[in-house]
Motif scaffolding. Structure first.
Motif, mmCIF file in Angstrom:
data_model
loop_
_atom_site.group_PDB
_atom_site.id
_atom_site.type_symbol
_atom_site.label_atom_id
_atom_site.label_comp_id
_atom_site.label_asym_id
_atom_site.label_seq_id
_atom_site.Cartn_x
_atom_site.Cartn_y
_atom_site.Cartn_z
ATOM 1 N N LEU A 1 0.823 -1.210 0.000
ATOM 2 C CA LEU A 1 0.000 0.000 0.000
ATOM 3 C C LEU A 1 0.857 1.259 0.000
ATOM 4 C CD1 LEU A 1 -2.967 -0.875 2.400
ATOM 5 C CD2 LEU A 1 -2.915 -0.909 -0.105
ATOM 6 N N ASP A 2 2.093 1.153 0.451
ATOM 7 C CA ASP A 2 2.997 2.307 0.462
ATOM 8 C C ASP A 2 3.253 2.859 -0.941
ATOM 9 O OD1 ASP A 2 3.235 2.202 3.201
ATOM 10 O OD2 ASP A 2 5.051 0.973 3.141
ATOM 11 N N GLU A 3 3.017 2.057 -1.960
ATOM 12 C CA GLU A 3 3.195 2.509 -3.337
ATOM 13 C C GLU A 3 2.083 3.447 -3.798
ATOM 14 O OE1 GLU A 3 4.111 -0.585 -6.191
ATOM 15 O OE2 GLU A 3 4.949 -1.816 -4.578
ATOM 16 N N LEU A 4 0.993 3.480 -3.049
ATOM 17 C CA LEU A 4 -0.147 4.331 -3.409
ATOM 18 C C LEU A 4 0.111 5.734 -2.868
ATOM 19 C CD1 LEU A 4 -3.084 1.905 -2.546
ATOM 20 C CD2 LEU A 4 -1.822 2.126 -4.695
ATOM 21 N N ARG A 5 0.532 6.617 -3.748
ATOM 22 C CA ARG A 5 0.914 7.973 -3.335
ATOM 23 C C ARG A 5 0.182 9.037 -4.136
ATOM 24 N NH1 ARG A 5 7.217 6.520 -2.958
ATOM 25 N NH2 ARG A 5 7.087 5.325 -1.045
ATOM 26 N N GLY A 6 -1.073 8.779 -4.395
ATOM 27 C CA GLY A 6 -1.862 9.710 -5.181
ATOM 28 C C GLY A 6 -2.269 10.931 -4.379
ATOM 29 N N PRO A 7 -2.905 11.879 -5.041
ATOM 30 C CA PRO A 7 -3.328 13.121 -4.383
ATOM 31 C C PRO A 7 -4.446 12.869 -3.374
ATOM 32 C CG PRO A 7 -4.193 13.021 -6.609
ATOM 33 C CD PRO A 7 -3.281 11.840 -6.451
ATOM 34 N N VAL A 8 -4.562 13.766 -2.415
ATOM 35 C CA VAL A 8 -5.637 13.678 -1.428
ATOM 36 C C VAL A 8 -6.574 14.887 -1.493
ATOM 37 C CG1 VAL A 8 -4.420 12.144 0.151
ATOM 38 C CG2 VAL A 8 -4.175 14.608 0.402
ATOM 39 N N HIS A 9 -6.184 15.920 -2.230
ATOM 40 C CA HIS A 9 -7.001 17.125 -2.395
ATOM 41 C C HIS A 9 -6.910 17.582 -3.849
ATOM 42 C CE1 HIS A 9 -7.676 17.658 1.871
ATOM 43 N NE2 HIS A 9 -6.393 17.480 2.081
ATOM 44 N N GLY A 10 -7.879 18.397 -4.219
ATOM 45 C CA GLY A 10 -7.855 18.992 -5.545
ATOM 46 C C GLY A 10 -8.589 18.175 -6.585
ATOM 47 N N VAL A 11 -8.520 18.658 -7.807
ATOM 48 C CA VAL A 11 -9.217 18.028 -8.925
ATOM 49 C C VAL A 11 -8.256 17.093 -9.656
ATOM 50 C CG1 VAL A 11 -10.414 18.437 -11.104
ATOM 51 C CG2 VAL A 11 -10.782 19.991 -9.171
ATOM 52 N N VAL A 12 -8.731 15.886 -9.923
ATOM 53 C CA VAL A 12 -7.957 14.868 -10.624
ATOM 54 C C VAL A 12 -8.663 14.540 -11.926
ATOM 55 C CG1 VAL A 12 -7.131 12.478 -10.554
ATOM 56 C CG2 VAL A 12 -7.067 13.893 -8.481
ATOM 57 N N GLU A 13 -7.909 14.549 -12.999
ATOM 58 C CA GLU A 13 -8.430 14.185 -14.324
ATOM 59 C C GLU A 13 -7.894 12.799 -14.666
ATOM 60 O OE1 GLU A 13 -10.507 15.246 -17.919
ATOM 61 O OE2 GLU A 13 -10.191 16.568 -16.209
ATOM 62 N N LEU A 14 -8.797 11.832 -14.788
ATOM 63 C CA LEU A 14 -8.375 10.481 -15.140
ATOM 64 C C LEU A 14 -8.215 10.352 -16.652
ATOM 65 C CD1 LEU A 14 -10.613 8.273 -12.812
ATOM 66 C CD2 LEU A 14 -8.213 8.898 -12.511
ATOM 67 N N PRO A 15 -7.247 9.559 -17.091
ATOM 68 C CA PRO A 15 -7.082 9.340 -18.524
ATOM 69 C C PRO A 15 -8.224 8.476 -19.077
ATOM 70 C CG PRO A 15 -5.553 7.969 -17.282
ATOM 71 C CD PRO A 15 -6.251 8.861 -16.292
ATOM 72 N N LEU A 16 -8.416 8.532 -20.373
ATOM 73 C CA LEU A 16 -9.468 7.743 -21.022
ATOM 74 C C LEU A 16 -9.282 6.246 -20.827
ATOM 75 C CD1 LEU A 16 -10.039 9.668 -24.365
ATOM 76 C CD2 LEU A 16 -11.709 9.279 -22.542
ATOM 77 N N ALA B 1 -4.785 -9.436 -0.411
ATOM 78 C CA ALA B 1 -3.383 -9.004 -0.458
ATOM 79 C C ALA B 1 -3.002 -8.076 0.694
ATOM 80 C CB ALA B 1 -3.105 -8.307 -1.788
ATOM 81 N N PHE B 2 -3.958 -7.337 1.204
ATOM 82 C CA PHE B 2 -3.645 -6.317 2.207
ATOM 83 C C PHE B 2 -4.520 -6.506 3.449
ATOM 84 C CE2 PHE B 2 -2.889 -4.434 -2.023
ATOM 85 C CZ PHE B 2 -1.500 -4.387 -1.948
ATOM 86 N N PRO B 3 -3.961 -7.123 4.493
ATOM 87 C CA PRO B 3 -4.731 -7.405 5.708
ATOM 88 C C PRO B 3 -5.359 -6.160 6.336
ATOM 89 C CG PRO B 3 -2.575 -8.469 5.790
ATOM 90 C CD PRO B 3 -2.593 -7.605 4.567
ATOM 91 N N GLU B 4 -4.709 -5.007 6.178
ATOM 92 C CA GLU B 4 -5.268 -3.789 6.771
ATOM 93 C C GLU B 4 -6.601 -3.416 6.139
ATOM 94 O OE1 GLU B 4 -2.390 -4.306 4.948
ATOM 95 O OE2 GLU B 4 -1.368 -2.378 4.906
ATOM 96 N N LEU B 5 -6.795 -3.740 4.871
ATOM 97 C CA LEU B 5 -8.091 -3.490 4.229
ATOM 98 C C LEU B 5 -9.117 -4.514 4.703
ATOM 99 C CD1 LEU B 5 -7.055 -2.573 0.580
ATOM 100 C CD2 LEU B 5 -7.698 -1.036 2.442
ATOM 101 N N HIS B 6 -8.695 -5.752 4.789
ATOM 102 C CA HIS B 6 -9.597 -6.798 5.300
ATOM 103 C C HIS B 6 -10.080 -6.428 6.699
ATOM 104 C CE1 HIS B 6 -11.363 -10.720 5.817
ATOM 105 N NE2 HIS B 6 -10.722 -10.831 6.966
ATOM 106 N N GLU B 7 -9.151 -5.989 7.530
ATOM 107 C CA GLU B 7 -9.490 -5.605 8.907
ATOM 108 C C GLU B 7 -10.410 -4.376 8.925
ATOM 109 O OE1 GLU B 7 -9.924 -5.998 12.812
ATOM 110 O OE2 GLU B 7 -8.884 -7.420 11.530
#
Length: 122
Positions: free
Chosen positions: A29-44, A109-115
């Motif tokens: 999960l440490d690899e997930l470093r996306g934004p937490v604020h603002g506007v995000v434009e997803l690609p097609l 894959a990620f016990p913290e999500l299961h929990e």
């Protein structure tokens, strides 16, 4: 990651549809470093139908972005657009909005999500 490697990460999962989600998972999960604020434009390639612009400061749009990226994104998209702490925070509700194959891959894959899912369900 080969199909057999993906299957090893998800014991008992033989359905190719489910395995495709396991293959996309980040190593941690440490690899997930996306934004937490603002506007995000997803690609097609991720948001190929409908809304592509999401304001993370609006709870419904934030949840919608996470649902879309989890369901449609590849590994690079997951790491680019999702934030680990925010994913864990949203997971109890988010897990009810995504498909079973996606949910099972992530929780397996990620016990913290299961929990996080178990804590809220109790």
């Amino acid at each position: 990651m080969s199909l057999s490697e993906a299957a090893a990460l998800a014991p008992g999962v033989t359905n190719p549809y489910r395995i495709k989600f396991v293959r996309r998972l980040p190593g941690s999960l440490d690899e997930l470093r996306g934004p937490v604020h603002g506007v995000v434009e997803l690609p097609l390639t991720v948001a190929w139908s409908g809304l592509r612009s999401f304001d993370l400061d609006r709870p419904r749009l934030r949840m919608s972005l996470y649902r879309t990226v989890l369901s449609e994104g590849m590994r690079e998209d997951l790491c680019r657009f999702l934030d680990a702490d925010l994913l864990i925070e949203l997971w109890p509700t988010l897990r009810t909005l995504i498909g079973t194959a996606v949910r099972d891959a992530w929780e397996g894959a990620f016990p913290e999500l299961h929990e996080a899912g178990r804590t809220t369900a109790a």
